[in-house]
Design a protein around this motif. Structure first.
Motif, mmCIF file in Angstrom:
data_model
loop_
_atom_site.group_PDB
_atom_site.id
_atom_site.type_symbol
_atom_site.label_atom_id
_atom_site.label_comp_id
_atom_site.label_asym_id
_atom_site.label_seq_id
_atom_site.Cartn_x
_atom_site.Cartn_y
_atom_site.Cartn_z
ATOM 1 N N UNK A 217 -29.752 27.002 -20.327
ATOM 2 C CA UNK A 217 -28.381 26.378 -19.736
ATOM 3 C C UNK A 217 -27.933 25.486 -20.857
ATOM 4 N N UNK A 218 -28.491 25.362 -21.920
ATOM 5 C CA UNK A 218 -27.842 24.201 -22.932
ATOM 6 C C UNK A 218 -27.047 24.974 -23.944
ATOM 7 N N UNK A 219 -25.659 24.566 -23.908
ATOM 8 C CA UNK A 219 -24.997 25.178 -25.290
ATOM 9 C C UNK A 219 -25.245 24.742 -26.355
ATOM 10 N N UNK A 220 -25.293 25.527 -27.574
ATOM 11 C CA UNK A 220 -25.472 24.917 -28.814
ATOM 12 C C UNK A 220 -23.998 24.264 -29.143
ATOM 13 N N UNK A 221 -24.037 23.352 -30.235
ATOM 14 C CA UNK A 221 -22.773 22.883 -30.833
ATOM 15 C C UNK A 221 -22.216 23.941 -31.891
#
Length: 247
Positions: free
Chosen positions: A167-171
């Protein structure tokens, strides 16, 4: 020669391969999930096998059942696995009828090479993990391509080592920094939602971009796949079966 990944999409989706975007939804565990995804705008469904402790882990019999259901509904089933034994994976693919295999852990290029020899018509997807602004497999991208990778999937890894459904979007800047190294098309994963497509305009405009891979964003508050949630993703990211006419 391995196939162009776009050629493995269900018949009738006639966008040119270079323009096609797909919506891959991971974690189906029942035939009703397949029907929901197919009716709401998904193109591919990720089926988990060989992911110890995974919330959507499937025994082989269930994996084969859902593979058949996906084909029946016009979806492309994708094996999502941490397994690294190419002989076992080749046998599994032949027994179940799976054509797409997504290696989601840290399998080395030698596994890709052996799978390509065993399954010359398969679509082999290798996940690359982004953490702390860099790609953990960055030095190996060329080796993966030479071994026979058809497509990459860019996902996030957490600082404590968790991979898959974080659930962690990349930059976006980190993704863009990696793309010049890639000679294969790619899918984007990691916290993707209908609300952050604008955060990845430059990535989505890259000629290698082939769509998105999601899990949580396709579900309702009870953790069930939701047709409105899937359709919202398809519309926001303009994927191949996006039901634009119903907007």
């Amino acid at each position: 020669m391995s196939p162009e990944p776009g050629s493995r999409l269900p018949a009738g989706r006639s966008a040119a391969p270079e323009a096609r975007r797909v919506l891959k939804v991971c974690g189906a565990t029942a035939p009703d999930d397949i029907a929901t995804l197919a009716g709401a705008g998904a193109d591919c469904v990720g089926l988990w096998h060989g992911i110890p402790g995974g919330h959507a882990e499937l025994p082989e019999r269930r994996l084969a059942e859902l593979t058949g259901a996906a084909h029946h509904h016009g979806l492309e089933p994708v094996l999502v696995t941490f397994l690294a034994d190419p002989e076992a994976l080749g046998r599994l693919a032949r027994r179940t009828g799976l054509r797409w295999l997504q290696l989601h852990a840290y399998q080395p290029p030698a596994v890709i090479r052996a799978l390509r020899a065993a399954l010359p018509d398969a679509v082999l997807v290798k996940v690359l993990h982004l953490r702390g602004g860099d790609c953990l497999e960055r030095p190996l991208t060329g080796a993966y391509e030479r071994a026979g990778t058809d497509m990459f999937l860019l996902d996030t890894a957490t600082e404590d080592g968790r991979i898959g459904s974080t659930g962690r979007p990349p930059a976006e800047r980190d993704v863009l920094r990696l793309l010049p190294r890639l000679g294969r098309p790619f899918l984007l994963a990691g916290g993707i939602s209908p609300h952050n497509s604008a955060d990845f305009e430059a990535v989505a405009g890259h000629p290698g971009f082939r769509g998105i891979d999601v899990d949580t964003a396709a579900r309702d508050g009870h953790g069930r796949f939701s047709a409105p949630a899937v359709t919202a993703l398809a519309r926001a990211w303009r994927t191949a079966t996006s039901p634009e006419e119903s907007i």
